[in-house]
Design an enzyme around this catalytic site. Structure first.
Site, short mmCIF file in Angstrom:
data_model
loop_
_atom_site.label_atom_id
_atom_site.label_comp_id
_atom_site.label_asym_id
_atom_site.label_seq_id
_atom_site.Cartn_x
_atom_site.Cartn_y
_atom_site.Cartn_z
N ASP A 1 0.83 -1.19 0.00
CA ASP A 1 0.00 0.00 0.00
C ASP A 1 0.88 1.26 0.00
O ASP A 1 2.02 1.25 0.47
CB ASP A 1 -0.95 0.01 1.19
CG ASP A 1 -0.23 -0.06 2.54
OD1 ASP A 1 0.72 -0.84 2.65
OD2 ASP A 1 -0.63 0.67 3.47
N GLU B 1 0.01 -0.84 5.98
CA GLU B 1 1.07 -0.20 6.77
C GLU B 1 0.91 1.30 6.81
O GLU B 1 1.18 1.93 7.82
CB GLU B 1 2.44 -0.56 6.18
CG GLU B 1 3.61 -0.32 7.14
CD GLU B 1 4.16 1.09 7.08
OE1 GLU B 1 4.94 1.47 7.98
OE2 GLU B 1 3.83 1.84 6.15
#
Length: 376
Positions: free
Chosen positions: A69, A134
């Site tokens: 991500d 994250e």
């Protein structure tokens, strides 16, 4: 090796996987790992996709950890190169996630491929822990995978996290730990009233000022060989109705502590409570612990990383525990020795984020050497 790393990095960057989306990035990686003999395990939690891939069942187990991500790009018109085009200009690869951390993922995956091809019967185990959570809440990503592994007694001895750790030159700094982070949302209660009649009100701002002054001056610890002293910063403070003739009924203060291993979550909460009681504040407080401090001391793994960096980057890395939090904080809770090594962090989360193509290649050489150093 270089062309494979760059090609994979470009494929990953071209997928606009704004956190917590993955958009097929992990599938690209999984397909490559599966061809090398890795056993795949998909661990989705809510809107987060996680991949645990492992080759081998014996110890020692060395894992590579990272995230697919990325943070939002903002207004694309400010980018010189489209954020998801993965354009190469000169030696630089541009795109959101190039440095943080799709480039690192590509380097780690290709390094593992090359190591396995040359060492199909290697001892121990190689694993990958990849999440898409994250950069956002970090609630359903690495922390949940760690819970799963811990519940079934699966041990990870060493972990390399691919966060961009380098400051001025590739490999000049590696993270062997991180400070803890805890945030307080504090509400000092008072009694609203007219400023002309202060005896009929109770101003929470006035009541809180002596306490806040002592709080920001308080010395929590002196740090230690691994960490600087614990620091506290007020991030937000609000009161009032917007009118100049109203005494506010409540004061809101938000503060964060980045703390060392010299203090604990419990001791921080106790100290703040004692200060509030000392100054006779009426209050309520909400705490949010983002992560506990961890440190990997000098030992076999640190030396293996240093040796690989020295061999392929011709520099001796400095150990550092500064900066923000990373998913290493969750992995360390398994008793795993954790080190972070990645590209320069100069452009992360910025417009025109980029990474050097040669840097990714050399990073891949370091990771392949690390596997050789740990597993033989």
């Amino acid at each position: 090796m270089k062309e494979h790393i760059i090609a994979l990095a470009q494929e990953l960057i071209r997928r606009p996987s704004i956190s917590p989306q993955d958009l097929g990035c992990q599938r690209l990686i999984a397909e490559r790992l599966e061809k090398c003999g890795f056993q795949l395990e998909w661990l989705p939690f809510n809107d987060t996709l996680n991949l645990w891939a492992r080759r081998g069942t014996e110890s020692p187990c060395i894992a590579f950890a990272g995230h697919t991500d990325v943070v939002p790009v903002g207004e694309e018109k400010h980018w010189q190169y489209p954020p998801f085009a993965a354009e190469i200009v000169g030696d630089m690869l541009y795109g959101r996630g190039a440095a943080d951390m799709k480039g690192s993922l590509a380097a780690m995956v290709i390094a593992a491929e090359h190591y396995v091809q040359a060492n199909p019967n290697h001892r121990g185990s190689i694993a990958f822990l990849i999440t898409s959570d994250e950069e956002a809440a970090a609630k359903d990503g690495t922390v949940r995978v760690v819970e799963t592994l811990t519940a079934r007694g699966e041990k990870v001895d060493f972990c390399m996290v691919g966060e961009p750790s380098s400051a001025v030159r590739l490999g000049d700094m590696i993270k062997n730990g991180r400070r803890g982070s805890i945030t307080a949302n504090l509400y000092i209660e008072g009694t609203q009233g007219h400023v002309a009649y202060p005896h009929l009100a109770d101003n929470p701002v006035h009541n809180a000022l002596p306490m806040l002054d002592e709080l920001v001056r308080y010395q929590w610890d002196r740090g230690n060989d691994f960490f600087p002293p614990t620091s506290l910063q007020i991030a937000n403070i609000q009161a009032g109705t917007g009118s100049n003739n109203v005494i506010p009924g409540e004061l809101y203060v938000q503060f964060n502590l980045r703390f060392s291993t010299e203090v604990s979550e419990q001791s921080i909460k106790q100290t703040v409570a004692a200060l509030l009681e000392k100054h006779q504040c009426r209050y309520r407080i909400e705490w949010n612990l983002s992560g506990l401090p961890f440190v990997t001391p000098q030992g076999e793994f640190i030396q293996a990383v240093k040796s690989a960096v020295e061999q392929h980057l011709a520099i001796t890395p400095q150990l550092d525990t500064g900066g923000g939090t990373s998913d290493g904080r969750f992995i360390a809770q398994m008793g795993t020795e954790v080190v972070e090594l990645g590209p320069l962090n100069a452009t992360i989360h910025k417009v025109d984020e980029c990474v050097g193509c040669d840097a990714l290649y050399r990073l891949g050489l370091v990771h392949r050497q690390l596997l050789q150093n740990v597993l033989g």
